[in-house]
Design an enzyme around this catalytic site. Sequence first.
Site, PDB file in Angstrom:
ATOM      1  CG  ASP A 107     -36.535  24.084 -19.037  1.00 13.23           C
ATOM      2  OD1 ASP A 107     -35.309  24.256 -19.031  1.00 13.23           O
ATOM      3  OD2 ASP A 107     -37.344  23.351 -19.920  1.00 13.23           O
ATOM      4  CD  GLU A 120     -28.201  28.327 -14.796  1.00 11.60           C
ATOM      5  OE1 GLU A 120     -28.268  27.526 -14.115  1.00 11.60           O
ATOM      6  OE2 GLU A 120     -27.984  27.833 -16.456  1.00 11.60           O
ATOM      7  CG  ASP A 123     -33.040  27.521 -16.656  1.00  9.59           C
ATOM      8  OD1 ASP A 123     -31.810  27.533 -16.817  1.00  9.59           O
ATOM      9  OD2 ASP A 123     -33.522  26.258 -16.931  1.00  9.59           O
TER      10      ASP A 123
END
Length: 171
Positions: free
Chosen positions: A138, A66, A7
């Site tokens: 996160d 992502e 992430d």
Amino acid sequence: MILLGIDPGSRITGYGLINSVNGHNEYVASGCIRIREGELAERLQQVYAGVSEVIERYLPQEFAIEQVFMARNADSALKLGQARGVAIVAAANQSLPVYEYSARKVKQSVVGSGAADKTQVQQMVARLLKLPGLPQADAADALAIALCHAHARRSLISLAGQHSGKGGRWR
């Protein structure tokens, strides 16, 4: 197979590793690469070094990250894209295949709703991986990306197994 989910962020980059074997996903490790203040180039170097260190330590076979989404603030979106880029380069330098998923696809895969919030993602990641508590946000997002990739891999393998091999037809 060890899968690494990232992430990306220019201040905090989450990472999550799972071992995915025959549809069973097991927690390996997760955490956050916290980026110290400084010039953008220095911060990006920290992201690169941190992701490279995680790869060298855990030796994942695949890397999932992502995709960039357009934020309200164009400057923030650019910084996120740059952090994402250096994370991808860290993976590419280790010859890892790179897979990308939208935030909506990750949430849909893990929670069942593309509109899920961070708390829902944390709770489902903890439940799916049988964690004793909730991972940091996160790190949970990174684990969710790894889980999404594991689900996508399983779907592709399943589809490939349905191919009859005769006349190029799918069953």
